[in-house]
Design a protein around this motif. Structure first.
Motif, PDB file in Angstrom:
ATOM      1  N   LEU A  81       0.824  -1.211   0.000  1.00  0.00           N
ATOM      2  CA  LEU A  81       0.000   0.000   0.000  1.00  0.00           C
ATOM      3  C   LEU A  81       0.858   1.260   0.000  1.00  0.00           C
ATOM      4  O   LEU A  81       0.461   2.290  -0.554  1.00  0.00           O
ATOM      5  CB  LEU A  81      -0.929  -0.007   1.222  1.00  0.00           C
ATOM      6  CG  LEU A  81      -1.955  -1.146   1.281  1.00  0.00           C
ATOM      7  CD1 LEU A  81      -2.715  -1.095   2.597  1.00  0.00           C
ATOM      8  CD2 LEU A  81      -2.924  -1.064   0.105  1.00  0.00           C
ATOM      9  N   LEU A  82       2.036   1.155   0.610  1.00  0.00           N
ATOM     10  CA  LEU A  82       2.922   2.317   0.711  1.00  0.00           C
ATOM     11  C   LEU A  82       3.733   2.534  -0.558  1.00  0.00           C
ATOM     12  O   LEU A  82       4.157   3.652  -0.859  1.00  0.00           O
ATOM     13  CB  LEU A  82       3.869   2.151   1.903  1.00  0.00           C
ATOM     14  CG  LEU A  82       3.201   2.105   3.285  1.00  0.00           C
ATOM     15  CD1 LEU A  82       4.236   1.782   4.357  1.00  0.00           C
ATOM     16  CD2 LEU A  82       2.514   3.435   3.579  1.00  0.00           C
ATOM     17  N   GLY A  83       3.979   1.461  -1.318  1.00  0.00           N
ATOM     18  CA  GLY A  83       4.784   1.571  -2.533  1.00  0.00           C
ATOM     19  C   GLY A  83       5.756   0.413  -2.643  1.00  0.00           C
ATOM     20  O   GLY A  83       5.754  -0.505  -1.829  1.00  0.00           O
ATOM     21  N   GLN A  84       6.616   0.484  -3.644  1.00  0.00           N
ATOM     22  CA  GLN A  84       7.607  -0.569  -3.879  1.00  0.00           C
ATOM     23  C   GLN A  84       8.845  -0.320  -3.034  1.00  0.00           C
ATOM     24  O   GLN A  84       9.372   0.793  -3.035  1.00  0.00           O
ATOM     25  CB  GLN A  84       8.000  -0.606  -5.369  1.00  0.00           C
ATOM     26  CG  GLN A  84       8.955  -1.719  -5.752  1.00  0.00           C
ATOM     27  CD  GLN A  84       8.346  -3.104  -5.619  1.00  0.00           C
ATOM     28  OE1 GLN A  84       7.128  -3.274  -5.705  1.00  0.00           O
ATOM     29  NE2 GLN A  84       9.169  -4.102  -5.390  1.00  0.00           N
ATOM     30  N   PRO A  85       9.333  -1.323  -2.296  1.00  0.00           N
ATOM     31  CA  PRO A  85      10.557  -1.101  -1.510  1.00  0.00           C
ATOM     32  C   PRO A  85      11.749  -0.843  -2.413  1.00  0.00           C
ATOM     33  O   PRO A  85      11.843  -1.361  -3.522  1.00  0.00           O
ATOM     34  CB  PRO A  85      10.730  -2.415  -0.742  1.00  0.00           C
ATOM     35  CG  PRO A  85       9.962  -3.425  -1.520  1.00  0.00           C
ATOM     36  CD  PRO A  85       8.817  -2.689  -2.147  1.00  0.00           C
ATOM     37  N   GLN A  86      12.631   0.022  -1.957  1.00  0.00           N
ATOM     38  CA  GLN A  86      13.875   0.288  -2.680  1.00  0.00           C
ATOM     39  C   GLN A  86      14.698  -0.996  -2.740  1.00  0.00           C
ATOM     40  O   GLN A  86      14.626  -1.830  -1.844  1.00  0.00           O
ATOM     41  CB  GLN A  86      14.682   1.369  -1.971  1.00  0.00           C
ATOM     42  CG  GLN A  86      13.976   2.714  -1.873  1.00  0.00           C
ATOM     43  CD  GLN A  86      13.984   3.456  -3.187  1.00  0.00           C
ATOM     44  OE1 GLN A  86      15.034   3.642  -3.791  1.00  0.00           O
ATOM     45  NE2 GLN A  86      12.822   3.887  -3.636  1.00  0.00           N
ATOM     46  N   GLN A  87      15.497  -1.160  -3.787  1.00  0.00           N
ATOM     47  CA  GLN A  87      16.382  -2.310  -3.887  1.00  0.00           C
ATOM     48  C   GLN A  87      17.818  -1.871  -3.620  1.00  0.00           C
ATOM     49  O   GLN A  87      18.192  -0.750  -3.926  1.00  0.00           O
ATOM     50  CB  GLN A  87      16.274  -2.951  -5.275  1.00  0.00           C
ATOM     51  CG  GLN A  87      14.893  -3.543  -5.539  1.00  0.00           C
ATOM     52  CD  GLN A  87      14.756  -4.089  -6.936  1.00  0.00           C
ATOM     53  OE1 GLN A  87      15.561  -3.833  -7.813  1.00  0.00           O
ATOM     54  NE2 GLN A  87      13.700  -4.858  -7.154  1.00  0.00           N
ATOM     55  N   GLY A  88      18.595  -2.767  -3.036  1.00  0.00           N
ATOM     56  CA  GLY A  88      19.977  -2.435  -2.677  1.00  0.00           C
ATOM     57  C   GLY A  88      20.060  -2.039  -1.214  1.00  0.00           C
ATOM     58  O   GLY A  88      19.273  -2.502  -0.375  1.00  0.00           O
ATOM     59  N   TRP A  89      20.971  -1.173  -0.910  1.00  0.00           N
ATOM     60  CA  TRP A  89      21.219  -0.778   0.481  1.00  0.00           C
ATOM     61  C   TRP A  89      20.303   0.375   0.883  1.00  0.00           C
ATOM     62  O   TRP A  89      20.153   1.348   0.165  1.00  0.00           O
ATOM     63  CB  TRP A  89      22.675  -0.366   0.664  1.00  0.00           C
ATOM     64  CG  TRP A  89      23.623  -1.507   0.497  1.00  0.00           C
ATOM     65  CD1 TRP A  89      24.339  -1.824  -0.612  1.00  0.00           C
ATOM     66  CD2 TRP A  89      23.941  -2.492   1.468  1.00  0.00           C
ATOM     67  NE1 TRP A  89      25.090  -2.955  -0.394  1.00  0.00           N
ATOM     68  CE2 TRP A  89      24.870  -3.383   0.876  1.00  0.00           C
ATOM     69  CE3 TRP A  89      23.542  -2.721   2.781  1.00  0.00           C
ATOM     70  CZ2 TRP A  89      25.398  -4.476   1.556  1.00  0.00           C
ATOM     71  CZ3 TRP A  89      24.062  -3.817   3.461  1.00  0.00           C
ATOM     72  CH2 TRP A  89      24.982  -4.672   2.844  1.00  0.00           C
ATOM     73  N   THR A  99      10.558   2.286   1.373  1.00  0.00           N
ATOM     74  CA  THR A  99      10.140   2.708   0.036  1.00  0.00           C
ATOM     75  C   THR A  99      10.788   4.024  -0.395  1.00  0.00           C
ATOM     76  O   THR A  99      10.702   4.394  -1.568  1.00  0.00           O
ATOM     77  CB  THR A  99       8.610   2.881  -0.037  1.00  0.00           C
ATOM     78  OG1 THR A  99       8.208   4.017   0.738  1.00  0.00           O
ATOM     79  CG2 THR A  99       7.903   1.642   0.459  1.00  0.00           C
ATOM     80  N   THR A 100      11.421   4.730   0.519  1.00  0.00           N
ATOM     81  CA  THR A 100      11.925   6.073   0.187  1.00  0.00           C
ATOM     82  C   THR A 100      13.425   6.256   0.398  1.00  0.00           C
ATOM     83  O   THR A 100      14.075   6.973  -0.363  1.00  0.00           O
ATOM     84  CB  THR A 100      11.180   7.135   1.022  1.00  0.00           C
ATOM     85  OG1 THR A 100      11.353   6.837   2.423  1.00  0.00           O
ATOM     86  CG2 THR A 100       9.694   7.147   0.698  1.00  0.00           C
ATOM     87  N   ALA A 101      13.977   5.618   1.435  1.00  0.00           N
ATOM     88  CA  ALA A 101      15.382   5.862   1.779  1.00  0.00           C
ATOM     89  C   ALA A 101      16.315   5.005   0.932  1.00  0.00           C
ATOM     90  O   ALA A 101      15.960   3.911   0.487  1.00  0.00           O
ATOM     91  CB  ALA A 101      15.620   5.585   3.259  1.00  0.00           C
ATOM     92  N   LYS A 102      17.503   5.502   0.705  1.00  0.00           N
ATOM     93  CA  LYS A 102      18.513   4.717   0.004  1.00  0.00           C
ATOM     94  C   LYS A 102      19.888   5.188   0.475  1.00  0.00           C
ATOM     95  O   LYS A 102      20.114   6.380   0.686  1.00  0.00           O
ATOM     96  CB  LYS A 102      18.392   4.862  -1.510  1.00  0.00           C
ATOM     97  CG  LYS A 102      19.111   3.759  -2.273  1.00  0.00           C
ATOM     98  CD  LYS A 102      18.501   3.529  -3.630  1.00  0.00           C
ATOM     99  CE  LYS A 102      19.107   2.283  -4.268  1.00  0.00           C
ATOM    100  NZ  LYS A 102      18.448   1.924  -5.536  1.00  0.00           N
TER     101      LYS A 102
END
Length: 291
Positions: A45-53, A71-74
């Motif tokens: 519901l929040l969005g797609q999780p970031q991939q990687g670190w 979903t936002t931090a990288k």
């Protein structure tokens, strides 16, 4: 509602593999984070999780905040490449120099977690976060390498038992050091098998390019004085351990050698190997290669 504001405890920096939200949650569970299958539905519901670190900045936060940050931090990352045929000693030195990490701590973490003394890493280009501990980095690289090796074992229908896979990687490492090209690898593999079947020593210089000797020319004096199990001039069969980290091409060649009766090879003037089945022919090839 109370569930969304329950506390999640997690490393500040986490790695999210490629795949579905369910795979992301399962990976975090394996890393010891107290997330659950229901969190995958919330994450959707929040969005797609970031991939990687992912750099979460904090170790404890509410569940909804944690999932949102996925979903936002990288994290800021740097790339580092392990080339096929390089030894772990050299690679750990590279990691230390390029990422400003403690070399001894890297070595200690490798000794504690690696399944093999050498050859446990898969050569590749890795994205590494700027903020990561020596232990976290080694564990991550070993885990990623283990996954790739397991997929290779499945592809080539080989058992992934420690003893069996060690033999394959060891043979592949000799091929990696000796072959002049990828197309040359299956021929080197056949020579290894043929010499072992006949009870001959491998007598291959590449096995002495282990550890800190990775880039050193193997001299006659070195052959005489090296008393380790890596010296295939003095010891029959393959070394006890791999001599370097190996590529998929070398693994394939180790499993599927060419069918030949070759016992000898020498590098020709064009850099490619010249193969022969008889020592008399081999001697002539050596003379021709040095003219």
């Amino acid at each position: 509602m109370t569930y969304l504001f329950s506390t999640v405890t997690s490393p500040k920096i986490v790695y999210i593999p490629q795949g579905s939200v369910f795979k992301s949650i399962a990976h975090l569970q394996e890393e010891g984070v107290n997330v659950h299958t229901i969190d995958a539905f919330i994450l959707r519901l929040l969005g797609q999780p970031q991939q990687g670190w992912i750099d979460l900045k904090e170790e404890k936060m509410s569940r909804i905040e944690y999932l949102y940050k996925l979903t936002t931090a990288k994290a800021a990352t740097r790339q580092i490449t392990l080339i096929p045929g390089e030894t772990t000693v050299v690679f750990l030195r590279q990691l230390s120099d390029e990422l400003s990490l403690d070399r001894k701590a890297l070595q200690d973490a490798y000794a504690q977690h690696a399944p093999f003394k050498e050859g446990s890493f898969v050569p590749d280009t890795y994205s590494i976060p700027n903020k990561i501990s020596e232990k976290e980095l080694i564990v991550h690289l070993l885990n990623e390498s283990d996954k790739k090796m397991r997929s290779w074992a499945d592809e080539y229908k080989q058992p992934f038992s420690k003893e069996k896979w060690l033999q394959i990687v060891t043979k592949a490492s000799v091929i990696q050091k000796e072959a002049s090209s990828v197309s040359d690898m299956p021929f080197v593999s056949s020579v290894i098998d043929n010499r072992i079947k006949k009870g001959m020593r491998l007598q291959m210089d590449g096995t002495l390019n282990y550890g800190e000797y990775s880039h050193q020319k193997v001299t006659a004096k070195r052959i005489r004085t090296d008393r380790t199990p890596y010296n295939t001039y003095k010891n029959k069969g393959l070394p006890l351990y791999p001599v370097c980290n190996v590529s998929k091409d070398a693994i394939e060649a180790a499993i599927h050698p060419k069918r030949t009766d070759y016992l000898y090879f020498v590098r020709g003037k064009n850099g490619e190997h010249i193969y022969s089945s008889y020592f008399s022919t081999h001697r002539k090839n050596i003379v021709n290669a040095t003219k």
